[in-house]
Each structure stands twice: as structure tokens, then as C-alpha cells.
Design an enzyme around this catalytic site. Structure first.
Site, short mmCIF file in Angstrom:
data_model
loop_
_atom_site.label_atom_id
_atom_site.label_comp_id
_atom_site.label_asym_id
_atom_site.label_seq_id
_atom_site.Cartn_x
_atom_site.Cartn_y
_atom_site.Cartn_z
N SER A 182 26.31 30.46 -37.89
CA SER A 182 25.88 31.71 -37.24
C SER A 182 26.77 32.85 -37.71
O SER A 182 27.95 32.65 -38.03
CB SER A 182 26.03 31.56 -35.73
OG SER A 182 25.84 32.80 -35.09
N TYR A 201 31.69 29.39 -28.42
CA TYR A 201 30.57 29.37 -29.38
C TYR A 201 31.02 29.95 -30.73
O TYR A 201 30.81 29.33 -31.78
CB TYR A 201 29.38 30.16 -28.81
CG TYR A 201 28.18 30.15 -29.74
CD1 TYR A 201 27.37 29.02 -29.84
CD2 TYR A 201 27.86 31.25 -30.53
CE1 TYR A 201 26.28 28.99 -30.70
CE2 TYR A 201 26.77 31.24 -31.39
CZ TYR A 201 25.98 30.11 -31.47
OH TYR A 201 24.90 30.08 -32.34
N1 LIG Z 1 18.91 31.60 -31.74
C1 LIG Z 1 19.82 32.33 -32.35
O1 LIG Z 1 19.87 33.57 -32.19
C2 LIG Z 1 20.80 31.68 -33.29
C3 LIG Z 1 21.57 32.52 -34.11
C4 LIG Z 1 22.49 31.95 -34.99
C5 LIG Z 1 22.62 30.59 -35.06
N2 LIG Z 1 21.86 29.79 -34.26
C6 LIG Z 1 22.05 28.35 -34.36
O2 LIG Z 1 20.84 27.75 -34.71
C7 LIG Z 1 20.80 26.41 -34.24
C8 LIG Z 1 19.51 26.16 -33.49
O3 LIG Z 1 19.49 27.00 -32.34
P1 LIG Z 1 18.14 27.51 -31.66
O4 LIG Z 1 18.29 28.97 -31.44
O5 LIG Z 1 16.95 26.99 -32.36
O6 LIG Z 1 18.32 26.84 -30.22
P2 LIG Z 1 17.38 25.90 -29.34
O7 LIG Z 1 15.95 26.32 -29.41
O8 LIG Z 1 18.04 25.81 -28.03
O9 LIG Z 1 17.49 24.49 -30.10
C9 LIG Z 1 18.66 23.74 -30.10
C10 LIG Z 1 18.33 22.38 -30.65
O10 LIG Z 1 19.54 21.61 -30.69
C11 LIG Z 1 19.27 20.36 -30.10
N3 LIG Z 1 20.46 19.79 -29.50
C12 LIG Z 1 21.31 20.34 -28.61
N4 LIG Z 1 22.26 19.47 -28.25
C13 LIG Z 1 22.01 18.32 -28.95
C14 LIG Z 1 22.63 17.05 -29.01
N5 LIG Z 1 23.71 16.76 -28.28
N6 LIG Z 1 22.07 16.11 -29.82
C15 LIG Z 1 20.98 16.38 -30.55
N7 LIG Z 1 20.35 17.58 -30.55
C16 LIG Z 1 20.85 18.53 -29.74
C17 LIG Z 1 18.20 20.63 -29.05
O11 LIG Z 1 17.48 19.44 -28.79
P3 LIG Z 1 17.60 18.50 -27.51
O12 LIG Z 1 17.95 19.36 -26.35
O13 LIG Z 1 16.22 17.89 -27.43
O14 LIG Z 1 18.64 17.51 -27.84
C18 LIG Z 1 17.33 21.62 -29.79
O15 LIG Z 1 16.42 20.96 -30.61
C19 LIG Z 1 22.06 26.24 -33.37
O16 LIG Z 1 23.07 25.59 -34.11
C20 LIG Z 1 22.45 27.66 -33.08
O17 LIG Z 1 23.83 27.79 -32.79
C21 LIG Z 1 20.96 30.31 -33.38
#
Ligand SMILES: NC(=O)c1ccc[n+]([C@@H]2O[C@H](COP(=O)([O-])OP(=O)(O)OC[C@H]3O[C@@H](n4cnc5c(N)ncnc54)[C@H](OP(=O)(O)O)[C@@H]3O)[C@@H](O)[C@H]2O)c1
Length: 270
Positions: free
Chosen positions: A143, A156
Site C-alpha cells: 500500500s 497498518y
Molecule cells: N482498499 C484499499 O484502499 C487498499 C489500498 C491499499 C492496499 N490495500 C491492500 O489490498 C489488500 C486487499 O484489501 P481489500 O481492500 O480488497 O480488502 P477486503 O475487501 O477487506 O479483502 C481482504 C481480503 O483478505 C482476506 N483475509 C483477511 N484476513 C485473512 C486471513 N487471516 N487469511 C486469509 N485471508 C484473509 C479476506 O478474506 P477472508 O475474510 O475471507 O479471510 C479478504 O478476501 C490488502 O492487503 C490491503 O491492505 C487496500
């Protein structure tokens, strides 16, 4: 030159929602055989069905990425189904506020366990086979938050900074082995992780668009891919900005952090 992903075996963690869902869907549309890893089985099965209906190939492989044995089992299951993994995208992550007093230590520990160790476990599980085959691609979704520390986001931001530095070291360590390493650093993406954010999210992207840019960067073999560029500049500049300016931009962060944690505690199943 951009590489083709057709026919590759890809494993995506965090595929049950948001960015990971889109990465899984789009990789399958490009002709990858995709292992979909996360904890929620129903969502993974739903995505596998979406992919199958579109003519693609995917398998739901439930696992908690914070548990090394489960991650290794997920790789073994993927190999049994599709063959050795060519592309790993360690995308699973959580975004939990860090409170000031008292510090919500369990959330801090979970953040490092999932965001950092979950990434290390997934990339390490793929590595021996990739080194033996002298090919493969290790990718982490980090990120732009990894480039600075934001109030109420200390854990985070620190977890993502650790991912960035770990991958820098890994990439240099693997130079000449045939195994590529890519760090993806997106700005704000509209997903379940950010849907309750009350602070401004400049240049927010859809997950569909963010995943498309990520896959393009993977095909191009980028080392580190920060996007969108304007927010990247702003985040990097914030390292020199007075703390008061950064705090002002974040709004009443402590109240918002307390609220988001209280809401999560009231959610069913938590
Ligand atoms: N959204 C943003 O603005 C943003 C910006 C920069 C970076 N990111 C990064 O992008 C990535 C995806 O985020 P997102 O925004 O798509 O969030 P999200 O929709 O909340 O998805 C998070 C995913 O991670 C999985 N997860 C969480 N804990 C887990 C565990 N212990 N074991 C296996 N899977 C796990 C969740 O699945 P389950 O709950 O089913 O396990 C879900 O599929 C993250 O690393 C986040 O930090 C996001």
C-alpha cells in the site's frame, strides 16, 4: 516486454472480496488456472462459480494466511489440482485502526500476523519449487500507506512498510535466479475494507480498475508499482510535511478509530 499469463498457475490470497476477488477473476479471464485463498469458503466458492461460468478455471482453497501450516497446505492442494504455482499474489490483508490509549494490542498483533507474516508465509511456500524450476513470480499487494505513518493507522502503515522492505530484500536476494518479485502499492480502492472510511479518499479507484493496473504491472515485470501517481507524490511529500498538516488532513482520527472498532465489535460473529 509484457509477459503472457495464459496457462500459468496463479495463487491469490484474500480472494474472497475486494481487490483479491478482482485479481482472481481477471487472471482467470487471461487464461490462468487460479487458486483462490481466504478464510470464507462460501465467497471463494461463489467466485469459483463466476469464473467457471465465464469459461475459466479456478479452485477455492480455504486457508488462514496467518497460519504457516495452512498456507503450506494450500500450496500443496493447488499443486495437486493444477501443478506447481507460477505466480503468487499475497494480497490478503486487514485494516484496523490503532488506538492511542490503551493501545488495542490484539488488533496490532493481528495486523502484523496477517499483513506481514501472511505475505512472508505465502511467498516462502512458493519459493523452493520456483527456485528449482528457475522461474516464477512473487507478488505482494502492499500500500502507499507503507511510505508514511498516519495517526490511528500506525500498525497498518508499519505492516505495509515492513512488506515493502521485505520484498526489496527478497528481490535483490533472488536476482539471477529466474524468480521475479513485484511490490504493488495502490492508493485508495473502493472495497469492503474502505467502505466505512469517513476521511477523504483522494483518487479512489474501483477494485476492477486497480486489479487491471496491477495485472498490467505484473505482466510488465515491474519491481515496485506505486499508483495513482499524484497520490504517490502526495504521500511521499507528507514525510516532509509538518505533523499538524498531516493530522489536519486526517480529520478527527481518534474519534473515527474508536467508532470503527466499536462498530466491528457489534458485528455478528465478532
Ligand atoms: N482498499 C484499499 O484502499 C487498499 C489500498 C491499499 C492496499 N490495500 C491492500 O489490498 C489488500 C486487499 O484489501 P481489500 O481492500 O480488497 O480488502 P477486503 O475487501 O477487506 O479483502 C481482504 C481480503 O483478505 C482476506 N483475509 C483477511 N484476513 C485473512 C486471513 N487471516 N487469511 C486469509 N485471508 C484473509 C479476506 O478474506 P477472508 O475474510 O475471507 O479471510 C479478504 O478476501 C490488502 O492487503 C490491503 O491492505 C487496500
Amino acid at each position: 516486454m509484457a509477459r503472457s499469463l495464459t496457462g500459468k498457475v496463479a495463487l491469490v490470497t484474500g480472494a474472497s472480496s475486494g481487490i483479491g476477488w478482482e485479481l482472481g477473476r481477471q487472471l482467470a479471464a487471461e487464461g490462468c488456472k487460479v487458486a483462490l485463498v481466504a478464510r470464507r469458503v462460501e465467497q471463494l466458492a461463489e467466485l469459483a462459480a463466476v469464473i467457471a461460468r465465464a469459461g475459466g478455471s479456478a479452485e477455492a482453497v480455504p486457508a488462514d494466511v496467518g497460519d504457516r501450516a495452512q498456507v503450506e497446505a494450500a500450496f500443496a492442494a493447488t499443486k495437486a489440482k493444477f501443478g506447481p504455482v507460477d505466480l503468487v499474489i499475497a494480497n490478503a490483508g486487514i485494516g484496523r485502526a490503532t488506538l492511542r490509549d490503551p493501545v488495542n494490542m490484539t488488533d496490532v498483533e493481528e495486523t502484523f500476523r496477517i499483513n506481514l507474516m501472511g505475505t512472508v508465509y505465502a511467498l516462502s511456500a512458493a519459493l523452493p519449487e520456483m527456485l528449482a524450476r528457475k522461474s516464477g513470480h512473487l507478488v505482494a499487494v502492499s500500500s502507499l500507506a507503507g511510505y508514511t505513518g498516519l495517526p490511528s493507522e500506525s500498525a497498518y502503515c508499519a505492516s505495509k512498510a515492513a512488506v515493502n522492505v521485505y520484498l526489496d530484500g527478497l528481490r535483490r536476494h533472488l536476482r539471477g535466479t529466474g524468480v521475479l518479485v513485484t511490490t504493488l502499492c495502490p492508493g485508495f480502492v473502493k472495497t469492503p475494507m474502505t467502505e466505512k472510511n469517513e476521511h477523504p479518499m483522494p483518487q479512489v479507484m474501483t477494485a476492477e480498475y486497480a486489479a487491471r493496473r496491477m495485472i498490467r504491472a505484473i505482466r510488465a515485470g515491474k519491481k515496485v508499482y506505486n499508483f495513482p501517481w499524484l497520490l504517490t507524490r502526495l504521500v511521499k511529500l507528507s514525510g516532509w510535511a509538518p505533523d499538524a498538516v498531516v493530522n489536519w488532513m486526517m480529520g478527527d482520527y481518534d474519534a473515527l478509530a474508536q467508532k470503527s472498532i466499536a462498530e466491528r465489535r457489534n458485528e455478528p460473529g465478532s
